[in-house]
Scaffold this motif. Structure first.
Motif, PDB file in Angstrom:
ATOM      1  N   UNK A  62      42.942  41.778  41.463  1.00 41.84           N
ATOM      2  CA  UNK A  62      42.521  40.232  41.071  1.00 41.84           C
ATOM      3  C   UNK A  62      43.379  39.851  40.245  1.00 41.84           C
ATOM      4  N   UNK A  63      43.890  40.277  39.336  1.00 39.18           N
ATOM      5  CA  UNK A  63      45.020  39.417  38.200  1.00 39.18           C
ATOM      6  C   UNK A  63      46.457  39.132  39.053  1.00 39.18           C
ATOM      7  N   UNK A  64      46.675  40.179  39.889  1.00 36.51           N
ATOM      8  CA  UNK A  64      47.977  39.972  40.726  1.00 36.51           C
ATOM      9  C   UNK A  64      47.642  38.855  41.713  1.00 36.51           C
ATOM     10  N   UNK A  65      46.564  38.596  42.124  1.00 32.74           N
ATOM     11  CA  UNK A  65      46.479  37.834  43.466  1.00 32.74           C
ATOM     12  C   UNK A  65      46.342  36.272  42.806  1.00 32.74           C
ATOM     13  N   UNK A  66      45.665  36.270  41.375  1.00 35.27           N
ATOM     14  CA  UNK A  66      45.405  34.980  40.784  1.00 35.27           C
ATOM     15  C   UNK A  66      46.965  34.629  40.180  1.00 35.27           C
ATOM     16  N   UNK A  67      47.765  35.657  39.721  1.00 38.91           N
ATOM     17  CA  UNK A  67      48.903  35.211  39.247  1.00 38.91           C
ATOM     18  C   UNK A  67      49.904  34.710  40.283  1.00 38.91           C
ATOM     19  N   UNK A  68      50.030  35.246  41.584  1.00 40.87           N
ATOM     20  CA  UNK A  68      51.190  35.293  42.532  1.00 40.87           C
ATOM     21  C   UNK A  68      50.388  34.063  43.249  1.00 40.87           C
ATOM     22  N   UNK A  69      49.282  33.906  43.645  1.00 40.83           N
ATOM     23  CA  UNK A  69      48.994  32.923  44.556  1.00 40.83           C
ATOM     24  C   UNK A  69      48.343  31.618  43.934  1.00 40.83           C
ATOM     25  N   UNK A  70      47.218  31.677  43.515  1.00 44.95           N
ATOM     26  CA  UNK A  70      46.495  30.717  42.706  1.00 44.95           C
ATOM     27  C   UNK A  70      47.070  30.000  41.517  1.00 44.95           C
ATOM     28  N   UNK A  71      47.675  30.596  40.452  1.00 46.15           N
ATOM     29  CA  UNK A  71      48.350  30.082  39.334  1.00 46.15           C
ATOM     30  C   UNK A  71      49.371  29.063  39.865  1.00 46.15           C
ATOM     31  N   UNK A  72      50.210  29.136  40.595  1.00 44.11           N
ATOM     32  CA  UNK A  72      51.365  28.393  41.032  1.00 44.11           C
ATOM     33  C   UNK A  72      50.812  27.039  41.703  1.00 44.11           C
TER      34      UNK A  72
END
Length: 108
Positions: A62-72
């Motif tokens: 979940x952290x990886x998906x948020x960092x790579x997809x949603x945060x940008x």
């Protein structure tokens, strides 16, 4: 879950899924057994160790998906992604490969 149902959900052939489950069995993450309600089917069941591994992987995934997809993305872009994803999912579901007809039950 029945292996045939799982193959449908994963958009995979039964033979490909069987090979993947065999690798998970070697790690003691999954067991296979005949379906007690219909012996023509095989059930794949997460072991306690398998459930632990899923639980351990979930937060970092979940952290990886948020960092790579949603945060940008801006909020508007995230909404667009949601709209686009819905259209793609609808197109996938209209194909022959993945058409689950029932709501998945909790993993066994």
């Amino acid at each position: 879950m029945r292996m045939s149902t799982l193959a449908g959900y994963s958009n995979s052939s039964l033979s490909r899924l069987s090979r993947a489950v065999a690798r998970l069995e070697k790690k003691n993450w999954v067991t296979r057994s005949p379906d007690s309600t219909d012996g023509r089917f095989t059930l794949a069941t997460l072991t306690k160790l398998g459930r632990t591994r899923v639980d351990q992987a979930q937060p970092s995934h979940v952290e990886l998906v948020n960092r790579l997809i949603f945060e940008p993305l801006s909020q508007a872009q995230a909404r667009q992604l949601g709209t686009i994803s819905t259209r793609i999912t609808s197109a996938i579901r209209s194909e022959d490969g993945w058409q689950p007809t029932t709501t998945p039950k909790a993993p066994q």
